[in-house]
Scaffold this motif. Structure first.
Motif, short mmCIF file in Angstrom:
data_model
loop_
_atom_site.label_atom_id
_atom_site.label_comp_id
_atom_site.label_asym_id
_atom_site.label_seq_id
_atom_site.Cartn_x
_atom_site.Cartn_y
_atom_site.Cartn_z
N LEU A 88 0.82 -1.18 0.23
CA LEU A 88 0.11 -0.11 0.11
C LEU A 88 0.86 1.15 0.07
N SER A 89 0.61 2.07 -1.07
CA SER A 89 1.55 3.31 -0.99
C SER A 89 0.91 4.30 0.06
N PRO A 90 2.23 5.09 0.52
CA PRO A 90 1.81 5.94 1.81
C PRO A 90 0.70 6.93 1.38
N GLY A 91 0.71 7.42 0.21
CA GLY A 91 -0.39 8.49 -0.17
C GLY A 91 -1.77 7.87 -0.31
N THR A 92 -1.96 6.65 -0.81
CA THR A 92 -3.13 5.93 -0.66
C THR A 92 -3.56 5.93 0.96
N ALA A 93 -2.69 5.25 1.52
CA ALA A 93 -2.83 4.94 3.02
C ALA A 93 -3.43 6.21 3.74
N LEU A 94 -2.69 7.44 3.37
CA LEU A 94 -3.19 8.47 4.18
C LEU A 94 -4.57 9.03 3.52
#
Length: 130
Positions: A88-94
């Motif tokens: 999971l990319s950090p941007g999507t997680a955020l």
């Protein structure tokens, strides 16, 4: 979010964007983890997590482009099952954390004292990671 002041939410998110999100990820991550663990006190079954994600997507139609299985994985990771978010990319997680916070805080509907206690807990937790 608790006060449903979406203009203020947008303003705060814009401020974080301007500052390069300095510390913002930790604060949002801490708030998300605390709110999820409060919501699923004692743990959450796969069925409960799936139901929660479905309710969240129904409540926030703009979030329907987010991957459902990854959303379930993020909630389960906050509950201690970390293997579900390896890709999971950090941007999507955020993005997911912000959507989930909207639902979690609205569902909880804390009074002013509870909100202050929650924010103090978030600040303490985020400070551990800054």
């Amino acid at each position: 979010m608790v006060r449903r002041d979406w203009g203020m939410v947008d303003q705060l998110l814009d401020g974080l964007e301007t500052s390069g999100w300095q510390g913002g990820n930790q604060v949002i991550g801490a708030a998300f983890a605390i709110a999820v663990n409060d919501r699923f006190a004692g743990g959450g079954s796969c069925t409960e997590v799936t139901r929660f994600v479905t309710e969240t997507l129904a409540q926030f139609p703009g979030a329907q482009s987010l991957p459902t299985l990854a959303m379930e994985g993020l909630v389960r990771a906050a509950l201690g099952e970390v293997g579900f978010i390896d890709n999971l990319s950090p941007g999507t997680a955020l993005q997911m954390q912000i959507v989930f916070l909207g639902k979690l805080l609205q569902d909880r509907n804390p009074d002013e004292t509870q909100l202050e206690e929650f924010m103090a807990d978030v600040e303490r937790t985020a400070a551990e990671y800054l």
